[in-house]
Design a protein around this motif. Structure first.
Motif, PDB file in Angstrom:
ATOM      1  N   PHE A  36       0.850  -1.191   0.000  1.00 40.90           N
ATOM      2  CA  PHE A  36       0.000   0.000   0.000  1.00 40.90           C
ATOM      3  C   PHE A  36       0.888   1.244   0.000  1.00 40.90           C
ATOM      4  CE2 PHE A  36      -2.432   2.921   3.116  1.00 40.90           C
ATOM      5  CZ  PHE A  36      -3.120   3.564   2.115  1.00 40.90           C
ATOM      6  N   TYR A  37       0.927   1.943  -1.132  1.00 42.19           N
ATOM      7  CA  TYR A  37       1.721   3.159  -1.294  1.00 42.19           C
ATOM      8  C   TYR A  37       0.794   4.372  -1.153  1.00 42.19           C
ATOM      9  CZ  TYR A  37       5.201  -0.021  -3.248  1.00 42.19           C
ATOM     10  OH  TYR A  37       6.097  -1.045  -3.417  1.00 42.19           O
ATOM     11  N   PHE A  38       1.261   5.362  -0.397  1.00 39.68           N
ATOM     12  CA  PHE A  38       0.421   6.540  -0.152  1.00 39.68           C
ATOM     13  C   PHE A  38       1.298   7.729   0.185  1.00 39.68           C
ATOM     14  CE2 PHE A  38       1.092   6.770   4.394  1.00 39.68           C
ATOM     15  CZ  PHE A  38       1.615   5.508   4.647  1.00 39.68           C
ATOM     16  N   ASP A  39       0.728   8.920  -0.013  1.00 41.91           N
ATOM     17  CA  ASP A  39       1.394  10.165   0.386  1.00 41.91           C
ATOM     18  C   ASP A  39       0.538  10.777   1.494  1.00 41.91           C
ATOM     19  OD1 ASP A  39       3.284  12.637  -1.160  1.00 41.91           O
ATOM     20  OD2 ASP A  39       1.885  13.107   0.441  1.00 41.91           O
ATOM     21  N   PHE A  40       1.181  11.272   2.547  1.00 44.29           N
ATOM     22  CA  PHE A  40       0.414  11.830   3.664  1.00 44.29           C
ATOM     23  C   PHE A  40      -0.388  13.067   3.264  1.00 44.29           C
ATOM     24  CE2 PHE A  40       3.268   9.279   6.433  1.00 44.29           C
ATOM     25  CZ  PHE A  40       2.292   8.691   7.221  1.00 44.29           C
ATOM     26  N   SER A  41      -0.112  13.641   2.100  1.00 36.72           N
ATOM     27  CA  SER A  41      -0.831  14.823   1.655  1.00 36.72           C
ATOM     28  C   SER A  41      -1.999  14.476   0.724  1.00 36.72           C
ATOM     29  CB  SER A  41       0.138  15.767   0.935  1.00 36.72           C
ATOM     30  OG  SER A  41      -0.436  17.037   0.729  1.00 36.72           O
ATOM     31  N   SER A  42      -2.254  13.187   0.504  1.00 36.70           N
ATOM     32  CA  SER A  42      -3.227  12.742  -0.486  1.00 36.70           C
ATOM     33  C   SER A  42      -4.576  12.358   0.132  1.00 36.70           C
ATOM     34  CB  SER A  42      -2.646  11.539  -1.237  1.00 36.70           C
ATOM     35  OG  SER A  42      -3.656  10.720  -1.785  1.00 36.70           O
ATOM     36  N   ASN A  72       1.523  -4.037   3.864  1.00 30.38           N
ATOM     37  CA  ASN A  72       2.758  -3.281   4.101  1.00 30.38           C
ATOM     38  C   ASN A  72       2.522  -1.828   3.694  1.00 30.38           C
ATOM     39  OD1 ASN A  72       4.181  -5.624   4.900  1.00 30.38           O
ATOM     40  ND2 ASN A  72       4.500  -6.166   2.743  1.00 30.38           N
ATOM     41  N   TRP A  73       2.645  -0.937   4.665  1.00 27.10           N
ATOM     42  CA  TRP A  73       2.400   0.489   4.420  1.00 27.10           C
ATOM     43  C   TRP A  73       3.687   1.159   3.943  1.00 27.10           C
ATOM     44  CZ3 TRP A  73      -1.921   3.614   6.822  1.00 27.10           C
ATOM     45  CH2 TRP A  73      -3.022   2.812   7.149  1.00 27.10           C
ATOM     46  N   VAL A  86       1.825   2.099  11.808  1.00 21.52           N
ATOM     47  CA  VAL A  86       0.509   2.242  11.172  1.00 21.52           C
ATOM     48  C   VAL A  86      -0.418   3.090  12.052  1.00 21.52           C
ATOM     49  CG1 VAL A  86      -1.585   0.996  10.483  1.00 21.52           C
ATOM     50  CG2 VAL A  86       0.671   0.157   9.758  1.00 21.52           C
ATOM     51  N   GLY A  87      -0.368   2.874  13.348  1.00 24.55           N
ATOM     52  CA  GLY A  87      -1.157   3.697  14.271  1.00 24.55           C
ATOM     53  C   GLY A  87      -0.802   5.170  14.132  1.00 24.55           C
TER      54      GLY A  87
END
Lengths: 201, 201
Positions: free
Chosen positions: B7-13, B35-36, B108-109
């Motif tokens: 799981f790929y992500f941007d904290f601004s998205s 997997n983050w 993750v938390g």
């Protein structure tokens, strides 16, 4: 009477094609009618700075995979056309002429046939003669149509309609506006249906 | 044992945030682990030529409307942050350090708390002190974390992870890869679930 659904699409857009296979049936289920508006993303992209999906680095390869998988997921016939994207101006002008000269229903039948020819049979519908052959199969007088798409008022009308679409916020395909609410993308049909069903979203 | 979900992500998205509220529960339902992977779209966009959604002409105004409506449609708490987008590099480094120093679960938390602070409470989590306050509320040793995000090996790791993500085709957020199949966008969770359920799509 509930307001009509405005359905904006480009004949070169796979997600526009997917939407075209579902929009009339969805509208009918909730007592709505659909106004089909062919637009030219090439013109819109000049303002938004966007590019055809398949030409964007990284995104390009994914997008073709997503076209194929999304079609399969929703049970829509689809084959990635060998030539993509194509110029959709001749088909768009043809649809406007048909709406005026023959009627909305014949124009929608033609639009669906064009989309099928491009996204199922791989025919370059950007090529005027191919587009006219599809029209002939729909029982349309191709002599009149060939003359129709060369009329200055039809060319002008398409320009005006694309400008008006952009003024309403249209920046992609499919783009749907109903009851003042805009929806971009075939993947917003769940939210569009919720609006039609519940009257709000 | 079935393979993990990446799981790929941007904290601004915003769509990354929506996905973060559902991905673990979805994975669990089908016996998978997640997997983050925090990434930096700013770096990715340099390659793809993309811009933050809200900055694109025409698309910008629609996109904010779509964030709000999509959150409501899916029952996810959301308030458009007053500052958007933000620099997500400090939070991304923090998550990598936490994964290494404390463990995946704590990381993750922390990620979920950061997303909530930004997209519910409107806190600029790009600001390191705000980010550290959120970590403190999660019971994390903020002295150690503040030092951790300044470690050259953490900075280097984030660079490497973003490069590796791009090599795997990641160009947006959220981007999920499982069993070799890539999914871009929260609006592909229906197709992702079909893959997890049926083993193919």
């Amino acid at each position: 009477m509930a307001a009509d659904i405005d359905f904006y699409f480009d004949f070169s857009s796979p997600y526009g094609y997917f939407a075209s296979t579902r929009i009339d049936e969805l509208a009918q289920r909730y007592g709505r009618r659909v106004n089909w508006h062919p637009v030219l993303l090439g013109v819109v992209f000049k303002t938004s700075g966007a590019q055809p999906l398949t030409m964007v680095p990284l995104k390009g390869e994914y997008s073709i995979r997503d076209f194929v998988r999304t079609a399969r997921f929703h049970g829509i016939p689809f084959n990635m056309p060998p030539k993509f994207p194509i110029a959709s101006v001749a088909a768009a002008r043809a649809m406007l002429w048909l709406q005026k000269a023959v009627g909305a229903q014949a124009a929608v039948g033609f639009a669906k046939a064009v989309y099928r020819a491009f996204f199922v049979d791989g025919i370059d519908v950007g090529e005027a003669n191919s587009m006219l052959r599809i029209a002939a199969q729909q029982g349309i007088d191709t002599g009149a149509l060939a003359a129709g798409i060369e009329q200055p008022e039809i060319k002008e009308q398409l320009k005006t309609e694309v400008e008006q679409a952009m003024l309403r916020g249209v920046f992609g395909s499919p783009y749907i506006i109903v009851d003042g609410e805009p929806f971009w993308g075939f993947d917003r049909f769940d939210q569009l249906e919720a609006l039609l069903k519940n009257g709000s979203i």
